[in-house]
Motif scaffolding. Structure first.
Motif, PDB file in Angstrom:
ATOM      1  N   ALA A  26       2.349   4.506   1.542  1.00 26.11           N
ATOM      2  CA  ALA A  26       0.795   4.480   2.152  1.00 26.11           C
ATOM      3  C   ALA A  26      -0.012   5.473   1.402  1.00 26.11           C
ATOM      4  CB  ALA A  26       0.657   4.791   3.516  1.00 26.11           C
ATOM      5  N   LEU A  27      -1.264   5.178   1.263  1.00 24.88           N
ATOM      6  CA  LEU A  27      -2.081   6.131   0.540  1.00 24.88           C
ATOM      7  C   LEU A  27      -3.096   7.076   1.357  1.00 24.88           C
ATOM      8  CD1 LEU A  27      -3.520   3.745  -2.331  1.00 24.88           C
ATOM      9  CD2 LEU A  27      -2.140   5.975  -2.711  1.00 24.88           C
ATOM     10  N   GLN A  28      -3.128   8.321   1.409  1.00 26.12           N
ATOM     11  CA  GLN A  28      -3.904   9.246   1.901  1.00 26.12           C
ATOM     12  C   GLN A  28      -5.163   9.272   1.262  1.00 26.12           C
ATOM     13  OE1 GLN A  28      -2.660  10.146   4.964  1.00 26.12           O
ATOM     14  NE2 GLN A  28      -0.784   9.074   4.253  1.00 26.12           N
ATOM     15  N   LEU A  29      -6.353   8.838   1.848  1.00 29.09           N
ATOM     16  CA  LEU A  29      -7.696   8.986   1.428  1.00 29.09           C
ATOM     17  C   LEU A  29      -8.283   9.860   2.153  1.00 29.09           C
ATOM     18  CD1 LEU A  29      -9.102   7.344  -0.734  1.00 29.09           C
ATOM     19  CD2 LEU A  29     -10.005   5.909   0.813  1.00 29.09           C
ATOM     20  N   SER A  30      -9.209  10.940   1.605  1.00 26.17           N
ATOM     21  CA  SER A  30     -10.256  11.695   1.995  1.00 26.17           C
ATOM     22  C   SER A  30     -11.439  11.130   1.792  1.00 26.17           C
ATOM     23  CB  SER A  30      -9.950  13.132   1.483  1.00 26.17           C
ATOM     24  OG  SER A  30      -8.706  13.638   1.495  1.00 26.17           O
ATOM     25  N   ASP A  31     -12.518  11.759   2.728  1.00 22.86           N
ATOM     26  CA  ASP A  31     -13.986  11.459   2.560  1.00 22.86           C
ATOM     27  C   ASP A  31     -14.284  11.866   1.002  1.00 22.86           C
ATOM     28  OD1 ASP A  31     -14.471  10.805   5.329  1.00 22.86           O
ATOM     29  OD2 ASP A  31     -14.698  12.825   5.723  1.00 22.86           O
ATOM     30  N   ASN A  32     -15.027  10.888   0.715  1.00 23.45           N
ATOM     31  CA  ASN A  32     -15.685  11.131  -0.555  1.00 23.45           C
ATOM     32  C   ASN A  32     -14.746  10.877  -1.822  1.00 23.45           C
ATOM     33  OD1 ASN A  32     -18.465  11.481   0.188  1.00 23.45           O
ATOM     34  ND2 ASN A  32     -17.953  13.624   0.874  1.00 23.45           N
ATOM     35  N   GLN A  33     -13.533  10.376  -1.569  1.00 24.07           N
ATOM     36  CA  GLN A  33     -12.582  10.296  -2.465  1.00 24.07           C
ATOM     37  C   GLN A  33     -12.703   8.952  -3.203  1.00 24.07           C
ATOM     38  OE1 GLN A  33      -8.443  11.161  -1.274  1.00 24.07           O
ATOM     39  NE2 GLN A  33      -7.761  11.428  -3.064  1.00 24.07           N
ATOM     40  N   GLN A  34     -12.520   9.385  -4.539  1.00 22.70           N
ATOM     41  CA  GLN A  34     -12.519   7.766  -5.427  1.00 22.70           C
ATOM     42  C   GLN A  34     -10.956   7.608  -6.089  1.00 22.70           C
ATOM     43  OE1 GLN A  34     -15.391   6.042  -4.766  1.00 22.70           O
ATOM     44  NE2 GLN A  34     -15.956   7.923  -3.659  1.00 22.70           N
ATOM     45  N   LEU A  35     -10.262   6.978  -5.467  1.00 17.43           N
ATOM     46  CA  LEU A  35      -8.856   6.494  -6.120  1.00 17.43           C
ATOM     47  C   LEU A  35      -9.248   5.428  -7.063  1.00 17.43           C
ATOM     48  CD1 LEU A  35      -6.536   7.234  -3.091  1.00 17.43           C
ATOM     49  CD2 LEU A  35      -7.035   8.407  -5.048  1.00 17.43           C
ATOM     50  N   THR A  36      -9.036   5.612  -8.211  1.00 18.88           N
ATOM     51  CA  THR A  36      -9.206   4.574  -9.323  1.00 18.88           C
ATOM     52  C   THR A  36      -8.101   4.095 -10.117  1.00 18.88           C
ATOM     53  OG1 THR A  36     -10.050   6.204 -10.994  1.00 18.88           O
ATOM     54  CG2 THR A  36     -11.756   5.429  -9.405  1.00 18.88           C
ATOM     55  N   ASN A  37      -6.955   4.563 -10.028  1.00 13.93           N
ATOM     56  CA  ASN A  37      -5.700   4.365 -10.669  1.00 13.93           C
ATOM     57  C   ASN A  37      -4.730   3.729  -9.893  1.00 13.93           C
ATOM     58  OD1 ASN A  37      -6.894   4.795 -13.506  1.00 13.93           O
ATOM     59  ND2 ASN A  37      -6.651   7.019 -12.568  1.00 13.93           N
ATOM     60  N   VAL A  38      -5.137   2.951  -8.778  1.00 17.51           N
ATOM     61  CA  VAL A  38      -4.153   2.449  -8.119  1.00 17.51           C
ATOM     62  C   VAL A  38      -3.506   0.936  -8.555  1.00 17.51           C
ATOM     63  CG1 VAL A  38      -3.518   1.896  -5.414  1.00 17.51           C
ATOM     64  CG2 VAL A  38      -5.052   3.838  -6.008  1.00 17.51           C
ATOM     65  N   ASP A  39      -2.557   1.155  -9.227  1.00 15.58           N
ATOM     66  CA  ASP A  39      -2.312  -0.039  -9.993  1.00 15.58           C
ATOM     67  C   ASP A  39      -1.323  -0.895  -9.286  1.00 15.58           C
ATOM     68  OD1 ASP A  39      -4.337   0.574 -11.815  1.00 15.58           O
ATOM     69  OD2 ASP A  39      -2.973   1.064 -13.420  1.00 15.58           O
ATOM     70  N   LEU A  40      -0.962  -2.084  -9.368  1.00 13.26           N
ATOM     71  CA  LEU A  40       0.282  -3.005  -8.659  1.00 13.26           C
ATOM     72  C   LEU A  40       0.733  -3.734  -9.854  1.00 13.26           C
ATOM     73  CD1 LEU A  40      -1.778  -1.994  -6.222  1.00 13.26           C
ATOM     74  CD2 LEU A  40      -0.168  -3.611  -4.823  1.00 13.26           C
ATOM     75  N   ARG A  41       2.072  -3.984  -9.565  1.00 12.41           N
ATOM     76  CA  ARG A  41       2.460  -4.880 -10.779  1.00 12.41           C
ATOM     77  C   ARG A  41       3.176  -6.075 -10.046  1.00 12.41           C
ATOM     78  NH1 ARG A  41       3.115  -3.246 -16.206  1.00 12.41           N
ATOM     79  NH2 ARG A  41       2.376  -1.244 -16.620  1.00 12.41           N
ATOM     80  N   LEU A  42       2.976  -7.165 -10.238  1.00 14.06           N
ATOM     81  CA  LEU A  42       3.433  -8.325  -9.709  1.00 14.06           C
ATOM     82  C   LEU A  42       4.617  -8.870 -10.352  1.00 14.06           C
ATOM     83  CD1 LEU A  42       0.162 -10.299  -8.745  1.00 14.06           C
ATOM     84  CD2 LEU A  42       1.709  -9.064  -7.224  1.00 14.06           C
ATOM     85  N   THR A  43       5.425  -9.329  -9.690  1.00 18.74           N
ATOM     86  CA  THR A  43       7.075  -9.838 -10.090  1.00 18.74           C
ATOM     87  C   THR A  43       6.797 -11.287 -10.057  1.00 18.74           C
ATOM     88  OG1 THR A  43       8.183  -8.030  -9.566  1.00 18.74           O
ATOM     89  CG2 THR A  43       9.448  -9.976 -10.157  1.00 18.74           C
ATOM     90  N   ARG A  44       7.091 -12.031 -11.179  1.00 17.68           N
ATOM     91  CA  ARG A  44       7.225 -13.551 -11.112  1.00 17.68           C
ATOM     92  C   ARG A  44       8.175 -14.190 -10.006  1.00 17.68           C
ATOM     93  NH1 ARG A  44       3.350 -15.703 -14.591  1.00 17.68           N
ATOM     94  NH2 ARG A  44       2.729 -14.298 -16.369  1.00 17.68           N
ATOM     95  N   GLY A  45       7.814 -15.260  -9.554  1.00 14.87           N
ATOM     96  CA  GLY A  45       8.920 -15.600  -8.467  1.00 14.87           C
ATOM     97  C   GLY A  45      10.072 -16.360  -9.155  1.00 14.87           C
ATOM     98  N   GLY A  46      11.175 -16.566  -8.788  1.00 19.48           N
ATOM     99  CA  GLY A  46      12.236 -17.126  -9.229  1.00 19.48           C
ATOM    100  C   GLY A  46      12.212 -18.546  -8.500  1.00 19.48           C
ATOM    101  N   VAL A  47      13.343 -19.571  -9.054  1.00 20.11           N
ATOM    102  CA  VAL A  47      13.269 -20.783  -8.469  1.00 20.11           C
ATOM    103  C   VAL A  47      14.997 -20.957  -8.239  1.00 20.11           C
ATOM    104  CG1 VAL A  47      12.819 -23.219  -8.852  1.00 20.11           C
ATOM    105  CG2 VAL A  47      11.142 -21.612  -9.611  1.00 20.11           C
ATOM    106  N   ILE A  48      15.258 -21.629  -7.167  1.00 16.70           N
ATOM    107  CA  ILE A  48      16.729 -22.362  -7.009  1.00 16.70           C
ATOM    108  C   ILE A  48      16.381 -23.981  -6.786  1.00 16.70           C
ATOM    109  CG2 ILE A  48      18.690 -22.328  -5.773  1.00 16.70           C
ATOM    110  CD1 ILE A  48      18.345 -19.306  -5.072  1.00 16.70           C
ATOM    111  N   THR A  49      16.987 -24.742  -7.594  1.00 17.81           N
ATOM    112  CA  THR A  49      17.057 -26.163  -7.480  1.00 17.81           C
ATOM    113  C   THR A  49      18.352 -26.868  -7.422  1.00 17.81           C
ATOM    114  OG1 THR A  49      15.683 -28.057  -8.189  1.00 17.81           O
ATOM    115  CG2 THR A  49      16.320 -26.406  -9.801  1.00 17.81           C
ATOM    116  N   GLY A  50      18.536 -27.910  -7.009  1.00 19.40           N
ATOM    117  CA  GLY A  50      19.696 -28.823  -7.064  1.00 19.40           C
ATOM    118  C   GLY A  50      19.703 -29.906  -6.240  1.00 19.40           C
TER     119      GLY A  50
END
Length: 609
Positions: free
Chosen positions: A129-153
């Motif tokens: 969780a992110l703690q945010l204060s009044d008048n605070q600008q958090l500009t580097n909140v980056d997220l990385r998405l992982t490609r989903g895998g597949v199972i088939t048969g």
């Protein structure tokens, strides 16, 4: 009408009913009275809460290439105002403004990727969780998405031919309420070639099961009632498949795990890397002898008694793994459940409803392909637990109204009774819990025999949340402390002497986690667990985990007084800290800590870079 046409019609009727989404009610224009309550004018722009002055922004990137992910959806929840949503631009940038000070969770999603939560170091780990204060600008909140895998048969029948319409469920071990269980991660239905394909899987280890009966069990009793008088709707060739109701079949397809075995302990493990497609996971569904289970239920109210067979052979969860078979008694109390695969079951008979006294009977059985008859079940009243709340105060005024407290009695070892017909929608638990009376007395009806914890939650009037003001100190039954062992409920014996003791003296452990360069480290798990292994169990009060925020700070509140180990790690699954094997493994590298009653401890910790 052909059987395939009939099945299609039944499916259409069933899905068009309770599964169809409902349109939201129309909203009146701002400033106009609400239709539901014409005396209450709708809130207009002048009375709405003003927007906040803070913002959260950053980029959504692909974890394998580092490239921006455009048109990803970003969800920001917290701050006491519900959720906010936005979409990334062509550079993967997002920004959400007008936020108030508070605690926020950031989630990102995009087709073809696994959902990501800010602070995760692996898709199965908890976020931060992110703690945010009044008048605070958090500009580097980056997220990385992982490609989903597949199972088939392919899924094959006993002759090695394609099995059409089988439901394949891909499962993985996760910690659910502190217990390690197999839980569904995705599912698919085989096509005319017997081929299935399950996608968007997080990296990890999986177990694959196939079930021809799954579709009928998913649709539940509504499908059974529609099929009554028409004949069984067969799944697969030869009319086999919809076990548990319809025409009695001498044999049928049992739920089967890859590579063609009947139990989880024998199942093969399939590992999937990020974005990997694992093909060739073929297996045959087992053909097994079916049996019927019949008997009589005594002590009912004459309105028909629900009878269930709850599988006891598997720790898998989900509608397609170990589904509950069910039926109802006839006027003379007799019942029969057909097409039961081999296995261990708990026969559960239950009568009554919300308006009537509920009664229950339990009996374990083993089905090995031979019909079982002559079962005699005698319904007994479900059990009521009652008692009072008392407080031990060091100066905080006692609550004047206890009705905002909620009391629950979860089972220590829940029976897998399911939420289907006859299950009361209770999902394997029993009792519905309830509010205490204003004077602190409480009553919990409709509990099953067995051992139950007694737990309390809520807020004491206007004095704030229970976590901040009043904390559970002890649960006493007959003068014995049953807080962490549970109270034993016996058939036909109500328990009316339970005392819940609350205290205003709460412990808290807080501090900052820093690396070797004295820099604060975010997104780490801080785990405190009792030095006494007897408290290493699911949902123990003596185990607690927290995450460091963007400043490396953490807080653990409400641990009972005692001796603890404290661990900082970046490699733990959600809920894994309740697993005794995990705790035994990490205890050697953890530091020791003692907590006194009501102590507020500052404990700075060292963590990895």
């Amino acid at each position: 009408m052909q059987r395939s046409d009939l099945l299609a019609a039944v499916l259409a009727l069933t899905i068009a009913g309770p599964l169809a989404p409902q349109a939201p009610p129309s909203q009146p224009p701002q400033g106009q009275p609400s239709r539901q309550n014409p005396q209450m004018p709708a809130r207009d722009a002048q009375t709405q809460t003003p927007a906040g002055t803070s913002a959260i922004g950053g980029r959504i990137l692909s974890s394998d290439t580092g490239r921006p992910v455009k048109r990803a959806r970003v969800f920001v929840t917290g701050g006491g105002r519900g959720g906010r949503t936005t979409t990334t631009d062509d550079q993967g940038v997002y920004s959400i403004t007008g936020l108030v000070a508070g605690t926020y969770t950031i989630t990102a999603s995009k087709n073809g990727f696994v959902d990501a939560v800010y602070g995760q170091r692996h898709p199965t780990q908890p976020g931060t969780a992110l703690q945010l204060s009044d008048n605070q600008q958090l500009t580097n909140v980056d997220l990385r998405l992982t490609r989903g895998g597949v199972i088939t048969g392919r899924v094959l029948d006993e002759d090695g031919e394609a099995l059409t319409g089988a439901i394949v469920t891909v499962q993985r071990y996760q910690y659910v309420r502190g217990d390690r269980q197999l839980t569904p991660a995705g599912s698919a239905q085989t096509d005319d070639r017997g081929v299935y394909r399950v996608f968007n899987l997080p990296p990890g280890d999986y177990y694959i099961s196939g079930n021809v009966n799954g579709l009928g069990q998913l649709l539940g009793r509504g499908l059974q009632q529609l099929a009554t008088g028409i004949g069984a709707l067969g799944g697969g060739r030869g009319g086999r498949g919809f076990g548990g109701f319809g025409e009695t079949e001498p044999s049928g397809y049992a739920p089967t795990y890859y590579p063609g075995v009947g139990s989880v302990s024998e199942a093969g493990r399939v590992s999937v890397a990020p974005g990997q497609e694992v093909a060739g996971i073929d297996f045959q569904i087992q053909l097994v002898p079916f049996a019927s289970v019949s008997g009589i239920v005594a002590g009912g109210d004459g309105n028909g008694v629900s009878v269930m067979l709850a599988p006891q052979d598997t720790n898998a969860r989900g509608p397609l793994a170990g589904a509950v078979l069910s039926g109802r008694t006839m006027q003379d109390g007799g019942f029969m459940i057909a097409n039961v695969p081999p296995g261990r079951y708990l026969v559960v008979a239950r009568s009554g409803g919300r308006q009537n006294e509920q009664r229950i009977a339990l009996q374990p059985i083993v089905v090995n392909g031979q019909n079982i008859g002559g079962l005699a079940l005698v319904l007994q009243p479900e059990i009521t637990v009652s008692g009072n709340i008392v407080v031990e105060s060091s100066g905080t005024p006692a609550p004047t109204d206890y009705s905002t407290f909620r009391i629950d009695a979860p089972e220590v070892n829940p029976l897998p009774l399911g939420g289907g017909p006859g299950g009361g929608g209770r999902g394997g638990g029993s009792g519905t819990g309830g509010r205490a009376a204003a004077n602190g007395s409480f009553q919990l009806p409709n509990l099953l025999p067995g051992r139950h914890y007694i737990r309390i939650s809520g807020q004491p009037g206007s004095q704030g949340l229970i976590r901040a003001q009043w904390n559970l100190k002890a649960v006493l039954a007959g003068g014995q402390d049953v807080t962490d062992t549970g109270v034993e409920l016996k058939p036909g014996q109500n328990v009316d002497n339970v005392t819940i003791v609350l205290t205003d003296r709460s412990t808290a452990v807080s501090g900052t986690v820093r690396n070797a360069s004295s820099q604060p480290v975010p997104a780490l798990s801080v785990i405190a667990f009792s030095a006494d292994p007897q408290f290493w169990n699911a949902q123990s009060r003596y185990i607690q985990a927290g995450r460091t925020d963007q400043n490396g700070a953490y807080t653990l509140r409400g641990l009972p007084p005692g001796d603890y180990f404290v661990l900082v790690t970046d490699n733990v699954e959600q809920g894994e800290w309740y697993d005794p094997a995990f705790l035994e493994q990490v205890r050697q590298g953890a530091m020791r800590m003692s907590l006194n009653d009501g102590e507020q401890k500052t404990l700075d910790l060292s963590g990895p870079s």
